[in-house]
Motif scaffolding. Structure first.
Motif, PDB file in Angstrom:
ATOM      1  N   ALA A   8      -6.601  28.474 -22.573  1.00 63.57           N
ATOM      2  CA  ALA A   8      -5.366  28.913 -21.924  1.00 63.57           C
ATOM      3  C   ALA A   8      -5.163  28.166 -20.617  1.00 63.57           C
ATOM      4  O   ALA A   8      -4.049  27.742 -20.288  1.00 63.57           O
ATOM      5  N   LYS A   9      -6.252  27.988 -19.865  1.00 62.82           N
ATOM      6  CA  LYS A   9      -6.166  27.280 -18.587  1.00 62.82           C
ATOM      7  C   LYS A   9      -5.884  25.798 -18.794  1.00 62.82           C
ATOM      8  O   LYS A   9      -5.054  25.207 -18.103  1.00 62.82           O
ATOM      9  N   PHE A  10      -6.578  25.172 -19.770  1.00 62.29           N
ATOM     10  CA  PHE A  10      -6.368  23.746 -20.056  1.00 62.29           C
ATOM     11  C   PHE A  10      -4.903  23.442 -20.362  1.00 62.29           C
ATOM     12  O   PHE A  10      -4.324  22.472 -19.866  1.00 62.29           O
ATOM     13  N   LEU A  11      -4.335  24.285 -21.222  1.00 61.60           N
ATOM     14  CA  LEU A  11      -3.026  23.974 -21.811  1.00 61.60           C
ATOM     15  C   LEU A  11      -1.851  24.670 -21.131  1.00 61.60           C
ATOM     16  O   LEU A  11      -0.708  24.420 -21.474  1.00 61.60           O
ATOM     17  N   GLY A  12      -2.152  25.554 -20.173  1.00 61.61           N
ATOM     18  CA  GLY A  12      -1.072  26.208 -19.440  1.00 61.61           C
ATOM     19  C   GLY A  12      -0.292  27.198 -20.276  1.00 61.61           C
ATOM     20  O   GLY A  12       0.927  27.352 -20.095  1.00 61.61           O
ATOM     21  N   VAL A  13      -0.987  27.854 -21.213  1.00 60.96           N
ATOM     22  CA  VAL A  13      -0.354  28.893 -22.011  1.00 60.96           C
ATOM     23  C   VAL A  13      -1.130  30.194 -21.816  1.00 60.96           C
ATOM     24  O   VAL A  13      -2.274  30.192 -21.360  1.00 60.96           O
ATOM     25  N   SER A  14      -0.522  31.301 -22.167  1.00 62.95           N
ATOM     26  CA  SER A  14      -1.179  32.594 -21.975  1.00 62.95           C
ATOM     27  C   SER A  14      -2.125  32.893 -23.137  1.00 62.95           C
ATOM     28  O   SER A  14      -2.010  32.330 -24.233  1.00 62.95           O
ATOM     29  N   ARG A  15      -3.043  33.809 -22.882  1.00 61.06           N
ATOM     30  CA  ARG A  15      -3.932  34.279 -23.945  1.00 61.06           C
ATOM     31  C   ARG A  15      -3.108  34.901 -25.071  1.00 61.06           C
ATOM     32  O   ARG A  15      -3.426  34.722 -26.255  1.00 61.06           O
ATOM     33  N   ASP A  16      -2.065  35.643 -24.705  1.00 62.61           N
ATOM     34  CA  ASP A  16      -1.223  36.281 -25.716  1.00 62.61           C
ATOM     35  C   ASP A  16      -0.568  35.249 -26.622  1.00 62.61           C
ATOM     36  O   ASP A  16      -0.418  35.476 -27.830  1.00 62.61           O
ATOM     37  N   THR A  17      -0.159  34.127 -26.039  1.00 68.92           N
ATOM     38  CA  THR A  17       0.445  33.062 -26.836  1.00 68.92           C
ATOM     39  C   THR A  17      -0.561  32.504 -27.826  1.00 68.92           C
ATOM     40  O   THR A  17      -0.239  32.285 -29.005  1.00 68.92           O
ATOM     41  N   LEU A  18      -1.786  32.274 -27.376  1.00 74.30           N
ATOM     42  CA  LEU A  18      -2.829  31.750 -28.267  1.00 74.30           C
ATOM     43  C   LEU A  18      -3.133  32.739 -29.389  1.00 74.30           C
ATOM     44  O   LEU A  18      -3.313  32.353 -30.541  1.00 74.30           O
ATOM     45  N   LYS A  19      -3.164  34.019 -29.044  1.00 69.61           N
ATOM     46  CA  LYS A  19      -3.398  35.048 -30.073  1.00 69.61           C
ATOM     47  C   LYS A  19      -2.238  35.087 -31.076  1.00 69.61           C
ATOM     48  O   LYS A  19      -2.442  35.303 -32.270  1.00 69.61           O
ATOM     49  N   ILE A  48      -3.000  23.328 -31.237  1.00 67.86           N
ATOM     50  CA  ILE A  48      -2.194  24.086 -30.263  1.00 67.86           C
ATOM     51  C   ILE A  48      -1.209  23.169 -29.553  1.00 67.86           C
ATOM     52  O   ILE A  48      -0.034  23.519 -29.367  1.00 67.86           O
ATOM     53  N   THR A  49      -1.655  21.973 -29.159  1.00 69.68           N
ATOM     54  CA  THR A  49      -0.739  21.044 -28.472  1.00 69.68           C
ATOM     55  C   THR A  49       0.370  20.584 -29.415  1.00 69.68           C
ATOM     56  O   THR A  49       1.501  20.348 -28.981  1.00 69.68           O
ATOM     57  N   THR A  50       0.063  20.502 -30.721  1.00 69.61           N
ATOM     58  CA  THR A  50       1.099  20.139 -31.698  1.00 69.61           C
ATOM     59  C   THR A  50       2.151  21.238 -31.805  1.00 69.61           C
ATOM     60  O   THR A  50       3.355  20.973 -31.816  1.00 69.61           O
ATOM     61  N   VAL A  51       1.668  22.493 -31.870  1.00 74.12           N
ATOM     62  CA  VAL A  51       2.599  23.618 -31.899  1.00 74.12           C
ATOM     63  C   VAL A  51       3.443  23.618 -30.630  1.00 74.12           C
ATOM     64  O   VAL A  51       4.674  23.790 -30.678  1.00 74.12           O
ATOM     65  N   ASN A  52       2.802  23.394 -29.484  1.00 77.70           N
ATOM     66  CA  ASN A  52       3.533  23.342 -28.211  1.00 77.70           C
ATOM     67  C   ASN A  52       4.605  22.259 -28.223  1.00 77.70           C
ATOM     68  O   ASN A  52       5.702  22.435 -27.674  1.00 77.70           O
ATOM     69  N   PHE A  53       4.277  21.118 -28.845  1.00 79.56           N
ATOM     70  CA  PHE A  53       5.231  20.008 -28.920  1.00 79.56           C
ATOM     71  C   PHE A  53       6.507  20.437 -29.640  1.00 79.56           C
ATOM     72  O   PHE A  53       7.617  20.190 -29.168  1.00 79.56           O
ATOM     73  N   TYR A  54       6.329  21.097 -30.787  1.00 78.82           N
ATOM     74  CA  TYR A  54       7.504  21.508 -31.558  1.00 78.82           C
ATOM     75  C   TYR A  54       8.213  22.699 -30.918  1.00 78.82           C
ATOM     76  O   TYR A  54       9.432  22.822 -31.016  1.00 78.82           O
ATOM     77  N   ARG A  55       7.467  23.564 -30.241  1.00 82.05           N
ATOM     78  CA  ARG A  55       8.112  24.664 -29.517  1.00 82.05           C
ATOM     79  C   ARG A  55       8.912  24.118 -28.328  1.00 82.05           C
ATOM     80  O   ARG A  55       9.926  24.702 -27.942  1.00 82.05           O
ATOM     81  N   GLU A  56       8.446  22.999 -27.768  1.00 82.01           N
ATOM     82  CA  GLU A  56       9.149  22.383 -26.635  1.00 82.01           C
ATOM     83  C   GLU A  56      10.567  21.999 -27.008  1.00 82.01           C
ATOM     84  O   GLU A  56      11.466  22.017 -26.167  1.00 82.01           O
ATOM     85  N   VAL A  57      10.786  21.626 -28.264  1.00 85.14           N
ATOM     86  CA  VAL A  57      12.147  21.295 -28.724  1.00 85.14           C
ATOM     87  C   VAL A  57      12.736  22.473 -29.511  1.00 85.14           C
ATOM     88  O   VAL A  57      13.666  22.312 -30.304  1.00 85.14           O
ATOM     89  N   ASP A  58      12.168  23.656 -29.294  1.00 83.60           N
ATOM     90  CA  ASP A  58      12.720  24.919 -29.783  1.00 83.60           C
ATOM     91  C   ASP A  58      12.734  25.037 -31.305  1.00 83.60           C
ATOM     92  O   ASP A  58      13.615  25.687 -31.875  1.00 83.60           O
TER      93      ASP A  58
END
Length: 264
Positions: A8-19, A48-58
């Motif tokens: 969570a700290k590395f990637l700047g996302v919450s624990r809830d998001t990871l769960k 996780i970074t791949t998911v973040n990438f696609y979430r970044e473009v909604d």
């Protein structure tokens, strides 16, 4: 291997998001069966970074789940084009919404500036799109839904114009038209156009808070006749009434109406 807190700290996302990602099977960290702690390896972090990438473009989670199973480059391109179209439509909607908000703000200013005041003003062109018997003719509201330019496609009364015809003896006709403001001269116009270069213009208050639910037609007519006489204007026997704004006081509506009375 890394803990959920470290990731969570590395990637700047919450624990809830990871769960949540784990719940949606977008990432599958190993779990210690004894203490239930999750352990993430570098493949998990990449997922996780791949998911973040696609979430970044909604891109929606459901679409990302499909992508995780299999998606060609053409499939990804199609997915992005679909999202692009959604964004373009949203931008268009937001532009219309901004224009609507600005119009309502202008209407607030009209109430402040012209309530109880009488000036000479042009009534800009209106296209007649339909007609209903009365604003309480609810079974005719399909005409309003079909012809009014409402963003949410729900019924409001701001596209209605009450048009009263009168002579020296009083009111002779009373109609309710669904109208559109004519702003784009190149847009195809199908209905009758109404416009008047010179009108007595004012804003009046109606609604139960100020009137107790009684009709103010007679008072408005008398006021317009008096202003016309005092200023030397000749009324043309028409009054256009537009609902500008509604608010409430002690649970009772205060309705502010815009009045155009054409003159010679």
């Amino acid at each position: 291997m890394y803990t959920i807190g470290q990731v969570a700290k590395f990637l700047g996302v919450s624990r809830d998001t990871l769960k949540f990602y784990e719940e949606k099977k977008l990432v599958k960290p190993k779990q210690n069966m004894e203490n239930g702690y999750r352990k993430y390896n570098h493949f998990d972090i990449y997922d996780i970074t791949t998911v973040n990438f696609y979430r970044e473009v909604d891109i929606e989670i459901k679409k990302i789940q499909e992508l995780r199973k299999s998606k060609s480059i053409e499939g990804i391109k199609s997915l992005l084009e679909e999202k692009e179209q959604e964004v373009l439509e949203e931008i268009q909607y937001k532009k219309l919404l901004l224009k609507k908000l600005q119009t309502v703000k202008e209407d607030c200013e009209k109430v402040k500036q012209f309530l109880g005041e009488y000036i000479v003003k042009e009534m800009k062109p209106l296209e007649i799109k339909g007609e209903i018997e009365h604003f309480t003719a609810f079974d005719e509201y399909e005409t309003l839904k079909k012809n009014a330019e409402n963003l949410k496609k729900a019924v409001t009364l701001t596209s209605l114009r009450r048009v009263i015809s009168f002579n020296e003896e009083g009111i002779i006709d009373d109609k309710f038209f669904v109208v559109r403001k004519v702003e784009d001269v190149d847009k195809e116009i199908e209905g009758e156009i109404r416009s008047h270069p010179k009108c007595i213009y004012t804003v009046i208050e109606d609604g139960r808070w100020s009137t107790g639910g009684k009709s103010i037609d007679h008072n408005v007519e008398a006021s317009l006749r008096k202003v016309a006489k005092d200023k030397g204007y000749e009324l043309l026997g028409l009054v256009y009434i537009n609902q500008l704004l509604t608010t409430y006081e002690d649970g009772l509506e205060r309705v502010f109406l815009e009045i155009y009375a054409p003159i010679k």
